[in-house]
Design a protein around this motif. Structure first.
Motif, PDB file in Angstrom:
ATOM      1  N   TYR A   1      -0.078 -11.653  14.474  1.00 10.75           N
ATOM      2  CA  TYR A   1       0.426 -11.484  13.109  1.00 10.75           C
ATOM      3  C   TYR A   1       1.694 -12.317  12.922  1.00 10.75           C
ATOM      4  CZ  TYR A   1      -2.725  -7.472  13.316  1.00 10.75           C
ATOM      5  OH  TYR A   1      -3.824  -6.677  13.475  1.00 10.75           O
ATOM      6  N   PRO A   2       1.905 -12.861  11.722  1.00  8.71           N
ATOM      7  CA  PRO A   2       3.071 -13.719  11.492  1.00  8.71           C
ATOM      8  C   PRO A   2       4.380 -12.953  11.694  1.00  8.71           C
ATOM      9  CG  PRO A   2       2.001 -13.161   9.420  1.00  8.71           C
ATOM     10  CD  PRO A   2       1.125 -12.642  10.517  1.00  8.71           C
ATOM     11  N   TYR A   3       5.237 -13.511  12.532  1.00  9.33           N
ATOM     12  CA  TYR A   3       6.506 -12.888  12.902  1.00  9.33           C
ATOM     13  C   TYR A   3       6.289 -11.508  13.512  1.00  9.33           C
ATOM     14  CZ  TYR A   3       8.359 -16.736  10.266  1.00  9.33           C
ATOM     15  OH  TYR A   3       8.639 -18.000   9.821  1.00  9.33           O
ATOM     16  N   GLY A   4       5.092 -11.235  13.983  1.00  9.99           N
ATOM     17  CA  GLY A   4       4.776  -9.937  14.570  1.00  9.99           C
ATOM     18  C   GLY A   4       4.708  -8.819  13.560  1.00  9.99           C
ATOM     19  N   ALA A   5       4.809  -9.159  12.279  1.00 11.00           N
ATOM     20  CA  ALA A   5       4.825  -8.150  11.217  1.00 11.00           C
ATOM     21  C   ALA A   5       3.423  -7.601  10.998  1.00 11.00           C
ATOM     22  CB  ALA A   5       5.353  -8.755   9.914  1.00 11.00           C
ATOM     23  N   ILE A   6       3.348  -6.305  10.838  1.00  7.66           N
ATOM     24  CA  ILE A   6       2.051  -5.662  10.675  1.00  7.66           C
ATOM     25  C   ILE A   6       2.072  -4.717   9.480  1.00  7.66           C
ATOM     26  CG2 ILE A   6       2.604  -3.804  12.295  1.00  7.66           C
ATOM     27  CD1 ILE A   6      -0.783  -5.481  11.762  1.00  7.66           C
ATOM     28  N   THR A   7       0.979  -4.722   8.754  1.00  9.55           N
ATOM     29  CA  THR A   7       0.798  -3.786   7.642  1.00  9.55           C
ATOM     30  C   THR A   7      -0.578  -3.149   7.816  1.00  9.55           C
ATOM     31  OG1 THR A   7      -0.279  -5.419   6.211  1.00  9.55           O
ATOM     32  CG2 THR A   7       2.140  -5.275   6.075  1.00  9.55           C
ATOM     33  N   ASP A   8      -0.818  -2.050   7.131  1.00  7.06           N
ATOM     34  CA  ASP A   8      -2.146  -1.425   7.181  1.00  7.06           C
ATOM     35  C   ASP A   8      -3.213  -2.388   6.668  1.00  7.06           C
ATOM     36  OD1 ASP A   8      -1.105   0.898   8.270  1.00  7.06           O
ATOM     37  OD2 ASP A   8      -0.985   1.952   6.349  1.00  7.06           O
ATOM     38  N   ASP A   9      -2.908  -3.131   5.591  1.00 12.44           N
ATOM     39  CA  ASP A   9      -3.856  -4.123   5.074  1.00 12.44           C
ATOM     40  C   ASP A   9      -4.094  -5.236   6.094  1.00 12.44           C
ATOM     41  OD1 ASP A   9      -4.376  -2.878   2.669  1.00 12.44           O
ATOM     42  OD2 ASP A   9      -2.995  -4.130   1.498  1.00 12.44           O
ATOM     43  N   GLY A  10      -3.058  -5.612   6.833  1.00 15.18           N
ATOM     44  CA  GLY A  10      -3.203  -6.640   7.862  1.00 15.18           C
ATOM     45  C   GLY A  10      -4.142  -6.207   8.969  1.00 15.18           C
ATOM     46  N   VAL A  11      -4.010  -4.976   9.423  1.00 12.69           N
ATOM     47  CA  VAL A  11      -4.900  -4.456  10.467  1.00 12.69           C
ATOM     48  C   VAL A  11      -6.334  -4.394   9.954  1.00 12.69           C
ATOM     49  CG1 VAL A  11      -5.470  -2.428  11.860  1.00 12.69           C
ATOM     50  CG2 VAL A  11      -3.097  -3.176  11.682  1.00 12.69           C
ATOM     51  N   LYS A  12      -6.519  -3.882   8.749  1.00 14.60           N
ATOM     52  CA  LYS A  12      -7.865  -3.799   8.165  1.00 14.60           C
ATOM     53  C   LYS A  12      -8.463  -5.199   8.011  1.00 14.60           C
ATOM     54  CE  LYS A  12     -10.367  -1.945   4.122  1.00 14.60           C
ATOM     55  NZ  LYS A  12     -11.565  -2.575   4.545  1.00 14.60           N
ATOM     56  N   ALA A  13      -7.665  -6.147   7.539  1.00 12.77           N
ATOM     57  CA  ALA A  13      -8.150  -7.516   7.348  1.00 12.77           C
ATOM     58  C   ALA A  13      -8.505  -8.169   8.687  1.00 12.77           C
ATOM     59  CB  ALA A  13      -7.109  -8.350   6.606  1.00 12.77           C
ATOM     60  N   ALA A  14      -7.729  -7.914   9.730  1.00 14.98           N
ATOM     61  CA  ALA A  14      -8.029  -8.468  11.057  1.00 14.98           C
ATOM     62  C   ALA A  14      -9.393  -7.968  11.540  1.00 14.98           C
ATOM     63  CB  ALA A  14      -6.929  -8.112  12.048  1.00 14.98           C
ATOM     64  N   LYS A  15      -9.633  -6.684  11.354  1.00 16.43           N
ATOM     65  CA  LYS A  15     -10.931  -6.110  11.744  1.00 16.43           C
ATOM     66  C   LYS A  15     -12.054  -6.706  10.903  1.00 16.43           C
ATOM     67  CE  LYS A  15      -9.003  -1.662  13.170  1.00 16.43           C
ATOM     68  NZ  LYS A  15      -8.912  -0.221  12.856  1.00 16.43           N
ATOM     69  N   ASP A  16     -11.848  -6.728   9.587  1.00 17.86           N
ATOM     70  CA  ASP A  16     -12.883  -7.218   8.671  1.00 17.86           C
ATOM     71  C   ASP A  16     -13.155  -8.714   8.837  1.00 17.86           C
ATOM     72  OD1 ASP A  16     -13.078  -4.630   7.751  1.00 17.86           O
ATOM     73  OD2 ASP A  16     -11.983  -5.008   5.874  1.00 17.86           O
ATOM     74  N   ALA A  17     -12.160  -9.480   9.287  1.00 16.80           N
ATOM     75  CA  ALA A  17     -12.341 -10.913   9.514  1.00 16.80           C
ATOM     76  C   ALA A  17     -13.076 -11.181  10.833  1.00 16.80           C
ATOM     77  CB  ALA A  17     -10.992 -11.630   9.521  1.00 16.80           C
ATOM     78  N   GLY A  18     -13.193 -10.148  11.667  1.00 11.26           N
ATOM     79  CA  GLY A  18     -13.949 -10.291  12.903  1.00 11.26           C
ATOM     80  C   GLY A  18     -13.143 -10.571  14.156  1.00 11.26           C
ATOM     81  N   TYR A  19     -11.828 -10.420  14.092  1.00 12.90           N
ATOM     82  CA  TYR A  19     -11.016 -10.589  15.305  1.00 12.90           C
ATOM     83  C   TYR A  19     -11.258  -9.419  16.241  1.00 12.90           C
ATOM     84  CZ  TYR A  19      -8.390 -14.328  13.038  1.00 12.90           C
ATOM     85  OH  TYR A  19      -8.033 -15.494  12.420  1.00 12.90           O
TER      86      TYR A  19
END
Length: 184
Positions: free
Chosen positions: A117-135
């Motif tokens: 994640y950019p600058y190590g910053a994490i949000t709930d939407d970021g986690v959901k998007a990472a999963k949905d993008a297939g990482y």
């Protein structure tokens, strides 16, 4: 028991071929593997010839042609590694769809399973998007060692960009160990 997760950040903004030319032989010697997270928008089209006297910035030709046996390529997002005023990461002001689009574009171009994640910053939407993008996993920045019990999309990462001495100190101190009961 902690898991050693070696993540190489050679520069704040550019991804250098020196990672492969200088770090890879050392990693291979000690039977380590690593991940080089790259920011897509900062990659060159073609990689210049490597020279120990100057830094050569990676290009897409290098990223796409590299074997990845020792150093895997990971995404550090496509176009999200920009800070807004003060220390707020861009991800904090983006919608879920904007985050997802960025993550997908980077993943597709780099053909990777790993996201930092950019600058190590994490949000709930970021986690959901990472999963949905297939990482398969996502790395945060919280100056703590990685443990098996961690969420795959919130894996701890330690930054050691200041100097080799700072990086060496990570392994010589317990300051980065989580102070949780039951881990040891």
């Amino acid at each position: 028991m902690f898991l050693l997760s070696l993540v190489i950040f050679v520069s704040k903004y550019k991804m250098f071929t020196s990672t492969y030319n200088l770090a890879e032989p050392i990693l291979k010697k000690y039977n380590f593997t690593a991940v080089q997270f790259v920011i897509n928008e900062l990659l060159n089209v073609k990689t210049p010839t490597f020279s120990e006297q100057r830094y050569a910035y990676m290009g897409y030709d290098y990223v796409n042609g590299y074997s990845r046996d020792i150093i895997e390529i990971g995404s550090h997002t496509y176009h999200m590694h920009h800070q807004l005023p003060k220390v707020y990461a861009k991800i904090n002001s983006m919608t879920y769809d904007e985050i997802l689009d960025d993550f997908k574009k980077s993943k597709e171009e780099l053909n990777t399973k790993y996201l930092s994640y950019p600058y190590g910053a994490i949000t709930d939407d970021g986690v959901k998007a990472a999963k949905d993008a297939g990482y398969d996993c996502g790395f945060i920045l919280n100056d703590s060692m990685t443990y098996q019990e961690e969420d795959n999309y919130r894996i701890s990462r330690i930054s050691a960009m200041e100097s080799l001495e700072v990086f060496k100190g990570i392994f010589e101190t317990d300051k980065y160990r989580k102070k949780s009961i039951g881990l040891f």
